[in-house]
Enzyme design. Sequence first.
Site, mmCIF file in Angstrom:
data_model
loop_
_atom_site.group_PDB
_atom_site.id
_atom_site.type_symbol
_atom_site.label_atom_id
_atom_site.label_comp_id
_atom_site.label_asym_id
_atom_site.label_seq_id
_atom_site.Cartn_x
_atom_site.Cartn_y
_atom_site.Cartn_z
ATOM 1 C CG HIS A 164 -1.986 -1.063 1.131
ATOM 2 N ND1 HIS A 164 -3.310 -0.768 0.895
ATOM 3 C CD2 HIS A 164 -1.917 -2.412 1.205
ATOM 4 C CE1 HIS A 164 -4.004 -1.896 0.853
ATOM 5 N NE2 HIS A 164 -3.179 -2.908 1.043
ATOM 6 C CG ASP A 375 0.142 9.418 0.898
ATOM 7 O OD1 ASP A 375 0.059 8.211 1.201
ATOM 8 O OD2 ASP A 375 -0.579 10.307 1.394
#
Length: 469
Positions: A164, A375
Amino acid sequence: MTSESYDFVVVSNRLPVDYEPDASGGAAWKPSPGGLVTALQPVMRAADGVWIGWAGKAGLDLEPLVADGMHLVPVPLSADEVELYYEGFSNDTLWPLYHDVIAQPRYHRVWWDSYVQVNRRFADAAAAAAAPDATVWVQDYQLQLVPGMLRERRPDLTIGFFNHIPFPPYGIYSQLPWRTQIVEGLLGADVIGFQRTADAGNFQRAVRRLLGYQTRQTEIHVPGDPPRTVIAKAYPISIDSASYEELARRDDIQARAREIRADLGNPKTIMLGVDRLDYTKGIGHRLKAFGELLEEGRVAVEDVVLVQVASPSRERVETYRQLRDEIELTVGRINGDHSTIGHQAINYLHHGYPRDEMVALYLAADVMLVTALRDGMNLVAKEYVASRHDDDGVLVLSEFAGAADELRNALLINPHDIDGLKSSIVQAVRMSTTERRRRMRALRRRVLERDVALWSSTFLGELEASRRR
Ligand code: G6P
């Protein structure tokens, strides 16, 4: 441990709910934080599988349970393991390393030993819960050794892995003393998913450099008896977009959005930041830009308010403690310098909120600021877009968030360039209705089409195809 077995097993460090003992000695379950849970929850609700993970408190040994229509199997972690495997190796070694060393990663051999031991426990739990020939989908950086461990124990399984967070370039990754073991652990999977094409490329390069295996496009050729082909590819994650839109259309939530605006004094512009309180999110850069704009008089405290939701995260890790102090000092300074009796410059909220309240905030916000320094994806950006069924609102988005690969109609910014960020904030505040609508419509098409159901069916479809290879 469960005696039942399942054809579909998801394994992640955290379960979608955290165990919270209440004052009366009873048990309560609270939604757990972060993008991984946001994305996987709708997938698991729709599937008849089991979710294996930690219930968020040290020293608990809980029985399997059913919560919110999902079968959950808690994996226990001792207080030492929380410190060494979770706070240490996962969040003080891998997290900073994989996010471009924004903070200094720390390398401790005892943390690694605990990481190996805990990964083995998760692999054992998955092996026990998986029916013959089942599909097991392992999630995220905390469990990178699980695919290899599972393949050794259960060669009948089809194993997927999804990362992720970013996978760093080799020049950074190669710092890790255990770089080869991690790559070998991941290669136990049949399909390894990443957020961006660049992450998949970084991983393939690490495989070539460390193990000398050949790669061709998305395929990695793993020698052995028999040799295997592993797929490493980008599958950008998403959200349950329709459910956000549905909430945003509800009368009570729209009324709550109006109430929030009124409580803030009905300013011309509400700007919003929503993040876990993490140094990767660029909260300090955002505050600096806003503070300078107020200082220079390019925005006025009577017209513009910044609401910053910073949900508590990893509070026992020193870097996170320091970050909290820095952010709260900055907020205090800016408010002290610029707020008036009637107008507060920054409304800082150190809490997590339920989804209904978040959607009301998204509806109330004219400008959404996502200024991450790095991110994996940033699902908050997608949540904001999915909630804006009125085709209004401006998304300011860091080019260092995975979401920037898809959300090209946002105002893309480099958060390190404070002057550039300030100009984009001013541009967002002044943007014409026509341009706001044009951009938001294009963003919405993308987010509504590419939702989390498409993400999981694409990944699992590829995993299914790997059975036949
Ligand atoms: C990110 C990670 C997840 C993690 C979440 C919350 O989204 O990718 O794996 O669960 O942050 O962090 P925490 O340490 O509280 O689980």
